[in-house]
Design an enzyme around this catalytic site. Structure first.
Site, PDB file in Angstrom:
ATOM      1  N   ASN A   6     -71.272 -74.053  20.560  1.00 50.20           N
ATOM      2  CA  ASN A   6     -72.531 -73.825  19.839  1.00 50.20           C
ATOM      3  C   ASN A   6     -73.132 -75.190  19.518  1.00 50.20           C
ATOM      4  O   ASN A   6     -72.669 -75.883  18.619  1.00 50.20           O
ATOM      5  CB  ASN A   6     -72.244 -73.031  18.556  1.00 50.20           C
ATOM      6  CG  ASN A   6     -73.498 -72.811  17.729  1.00 50.20           C
ATOM      7  OD1 ASN A   6     -74.609 -73.096  18.180  1.00 50.20           O
ATOM      8  ND2 ASN A   6     -73.325 -72.324  16.511  1.00 50.20           N
ATOM      9  N   LYS A   8     -75.923 -75.813  18.262  1.00 46.06           N
ATOM     10  CA  LYS A   8     -76.793 -75.770  17.079  1.00 46.06           C
ATOM     11  C   LYS A   8     -78.084 -76.555  17.364  1.00 46.06           C
ATOM     12  O   LYS A   8     -78.574 -76.517  18.498  1.00 46.06           O
ATOM     13  CB  LYS A   8     -76.046 -76.296  15.845  1.00 46.06           C
ATOM     14  CG  LYS A   8     -74.698 -75.581  15.653  1.00 46.06           C
ATOM     15  CD  LYS A   8     -74.040 -75.872  14.344  1.00 46.06           C
ATOM     16  CE  LYS A   8     -72.688 -75.157  14.279  1.00 46.06           C
ATOM     17  NZ  LYS A   8     -72.006 -75.273  13.017  1.00 46.06           N
ATOM     18  N   HIS A  90     -74.784 -66.021  12.680  1.00 41.33           N
ATOM     19  CA  HIS A  90     -74.064 -67.238  12.300  1.00 41.33           C
ATOM     20  C   HIS A  90     -74.279 -67.487  10.805  1.00 41.33           C
ATOM     21  O   HIS A  90     -75.354 -67.211  10.274  1.00 41.33           O
ATOM     22  CB  HIS A  90     -74.581 -68.428  13.127  1.00 41.33           C
ATOM     23  CG  HIS A  90     -73.685 -69.618  13.001  1.00 41.33           C
ATOM     24  ND1 HIS A  90     -73.721 -70.432  11.902  1.00 41.33           N
ATOM     25  CD2 HIS A  90     -72.720 -70.111  13.812  1.00 41.33           C
ATOM     26  CE1 HIS A  90     -72.808 -71.385  12.047  1.00 41.33           C
ATOM     27  NE2 HIS A  90     -72.189 -71.208  13.205  1.00 41.33           N
ATOM     28  N   GLU A  92     -74.933 -70.016   9.248  1.00 39.08           N
ATOM     29  CA  GLU A  92     -76.084 -70.875   8.948  1.00 39.08           C
ATOM     30  C   GLU A  92     -77.368 -70.053   8.925  1.00 39.08           C
ATOM     31  O   GLU A  92     -78.305 -70.353   8.186  1.00 39.08           O
ATOM     32  CB  GLU A  92     -76.148 -72.028   9.958  1.00 39.08           C
ATOM     33  CG  GLU A  92     -75.037 -73.042   9.668  1.00 39.08           C
ATOM     34  CD  GLU A  92     -74.478 -73.758  10.881  1.00 39.08           C
ATOM     35  OE1 GLU A  92     -75.114 -73.745  11.950  1.00 39.08           O
ATOM     36  OE2 GLU A  92     -73.381 -74.337  10.743  1.00 39.08           O
ATOM     37  N   GLU A 166     -65.672 -67.064  11.421  1.00 35.69           N
ATOM     38  CA  GLU A 166     -65.874 -68.471  11.062  1.00 35.69           C
ATOM     39  C   GLU A 166     -65.953 -68.590   9.543  1.00 35.69           C
ATOM     40  O   GLU A 166     -67.015 -68.338   8.951  1.00 35.69           O
ATOM     41  CB  GLU A 166     -67.194 -68.994  11.647  1.00 35.69           C
ATOM     42  CG  GLU A 166     -67.248 -69.005  13.153  1.00 35.69           C
ATOM     43  CD  GLU A 166     -68.324 -69.960  13.653  1.00 35.69           C
ATOM     44  OE1 GLU A 166     -67.979 -70.860  14.419  1.00 35.69           O
ATOM     45  OE2 GLU A 166     -69.497 -69.816  13.275  1.00 35.69           O
ATOM     46  N   GLY A 172     -67.813 -77.425  10.215  1.00 36.46           N
ATOM     47  CA  GLY A 172     -68.320 -78.801  10.132  1.00 36.46           C
ATOM     48  C   GLY A 172     -67.657 -79.640   9.055  1.00 36.46           C
ATOM     49  O   GLY A 172     -68.144 -80.718   8.710  1.00 36.46           O
ATOM     50  N   SER A 211     -64.297 -76.040  12.728  1.00 38.90           N
ATOM     51  CA  SER A 211     -63.584 -77.308  12.930  1.00 38.90           C
ATOM     52  C   SER A 211     -62.507 -77.236  14.007  1.00 38.90           C
ATOM     53  O   SER A 211     -61.492 -77.928  13.929  1.00 38.90           O
ATOM     54  CB  SER A 211     -62.994 -77.814  11.609  1.00 38.90           C
ATOM     55  OG  SER A 211     -64.027 -78.083  10.676  1.00 38.90           O
ATOM     56  N   GLY A 232     -68.272 -75.893  17.402  1.00 40.47           N
ATOM     57  CA  GLY A 232     -69.520 -76.586  17.086  1.00 40.47           C
ATOM     58  C   GLY A 232     -69.436 -78.045  17.502  1.00 40.47           C
ATOM     59  O   GLY A 232     -69.697 -78.406  18.642  1.00 40.47           O
ATOM     60  N   GLY A 233     -69.049 -78.907  16.556  1.00 41.08           N
ATOM     61  CA  GLY A 233     -69.051 -80.357  16.774  1.00 41.08           C
ATOM     62  C   GLY A 233     -68.373 -80.790  18.066  1.00 41.08           C
ATOM     63  O   GLY A 233     -68.927 -81.610  18.814  1.00 41.08           O
TER      64      GLY A 233
HETATM   65  P1  13P Z   1     -67.700 -76.851  13.847  1.00 42.40           P
HETATM   66  O1  13P Z   1     -66.785 -76.645  15.033  1.00 42.40           O
HETATM   67  O2  13P Z   1     -68.521 -78.073  13.935  1.00 42.40           O
HETATM   68  O3  13P Z   1     -66.949 -76.701  12.567  1.00 42.40           O
HETATM   69  O4  13P Z   1     -68.762 -75.631  13.879  1.00 42.40           O
HETATM   70  C1  13P Z   1     -68.296 -74.356  13.972  1.00 42.40           C
HETATM   71  C2  13P Z   1     -69.450 -73.458  14.186  1.00 42.40           C
HETATM   72  O5  13P Z   1     -70.223 -73.208  13.289  1.00 42.40           O
HETATM   73  C3  13P Z   1     -69.642 -72.884  15.518  1.00 42.40           C
HETATM   74  O6  13P Z   1     -70.567 -71.861  15.496  1.00 42.40           O
END
Ligand code: 13P
Length: 255
Positions: A6, A8, A90, A92, A166, A172, A211, A232-233
């Site tokens: 992702n 983002k 998500h 967010e 999640e 993050g 993470s 994500g990251g």
């Molecule tokens: P991180 O892997 O950066 O923690 O993000 C997870 C995420 O929100 C994937 O949708």
């Protein structure tokens, strides 16, 4: 196993192109890879992914077919731009856009009707976990976010709906849920998912997100009912993402 990246609202178009090219270098079959790209990048990224086995997805879609919704994107538009899947709910979007589980269910129904598979995200906040409410919150989100046309015994949508757990506090932050907490939550989700008729179809996959990186993925993938990761990251680093995919291949070879 499914490994989804992702991006983002992060990469520039130039970086996105480089990352997409890196994804096409090799296949990680039988692992399925999905890339959730920012909407403006879908067309150029789908061109770059070309005939590779990487699936492309949008990061959200509107619940309506079309209409006066400035700035929004419909499921049909995502499909037209090369996506075959969409990420919904998500945390967010739940937090920053006030998305409710009922809205997410409506978006999921619209996406499925337009030939997009869906990945529905669930997760509790730190306060909810500290209050001992994590499981109840996530299971409530699950039931309210699944499209209502997914009853027990109806196999038509199996393979088209994926769940991503999640925990909000793990996103993050570099802080991963413990093996025990992931195991307990994935078990709880698995036991609440609609049952396949006669058990013929595989259960809906449940991915863990928060993470995930190349150092912790191996332990996460070994947990029962973990069907992959939503990353994500680490999906912004081609080497790290490949390493996570490799660990998923390894896990699949064991089971
Ligand atoms: P991180 O892997 O950066 O923690 O993000 C997870 C995420 O929100 C994937 O949708």
């Amino acid at each position: 196993m499914i490994i989804a990246g992702n991006w983002k609202m992060n990469p520039s178009l130039a970086l996105a192109g480089q990352l997409a090219n890196a994804l096409t270098v090799r296949s990680f079959e039988p692992v399925t890879r999905i890339l959730f790209a920012p909407h403006p990048y879908l067309v150029p990224i789908s061109v770059r992914l070309g005939g590779s086995d990487v699936r492309l997805g949008g990061q959200d879609c509107h619940q309506d077919l079309s209409g006066a919704h400035t700035g929004d994107v419909s499921a049909a538009m995502l499909r037209d731009c090369g996506a075959s899947v969409v990420l919904l709910g998500h945390s967010e979007r739940r937090a920053n856009h006030g998305e409710t589980s009922a809205l997410i269910a409506a978006k999921a129904a619209q996406a499925l009707a337009h030939d997009l598979d869906v990945m529905i995200c669930l997760g509790e906040t730190l306060d909810e976990r500290r209050a001992g409410l994590a499981e109840q919150i996530v299971i409530d989100q699950l039931h309210a976010s699944l499209p209502t046309n997914l009853p027990d015994g109806d196999d038509s949508l199996h393979g088209r709906v994926m769940i991503a757990y999640e925990p909000v506090w793990a996103i993050g932050t570099g802080e991963v849920a413990s093996v025990d907490d992931i195991a307990a939550m994935h078990q709880a989700i698995a036991s609440e998912l609609p049952k396949s008729q006669n058990g013929h179809k595989a259960p809906l996959p449940i991915l863990y997100g928060g993470s995930v990186n190349a150092d912790n993925a191996k332990a996460i993938f070994a947990i029962d009912h973990v069907g992959g990761a939503l990353v994500g990251g680490a999906s912004l680093d081609a080497t790290a993402f490949d390493s996570i995919c490799e660990l998923a291949v390894l896990q699949m070879s064991k089971s």
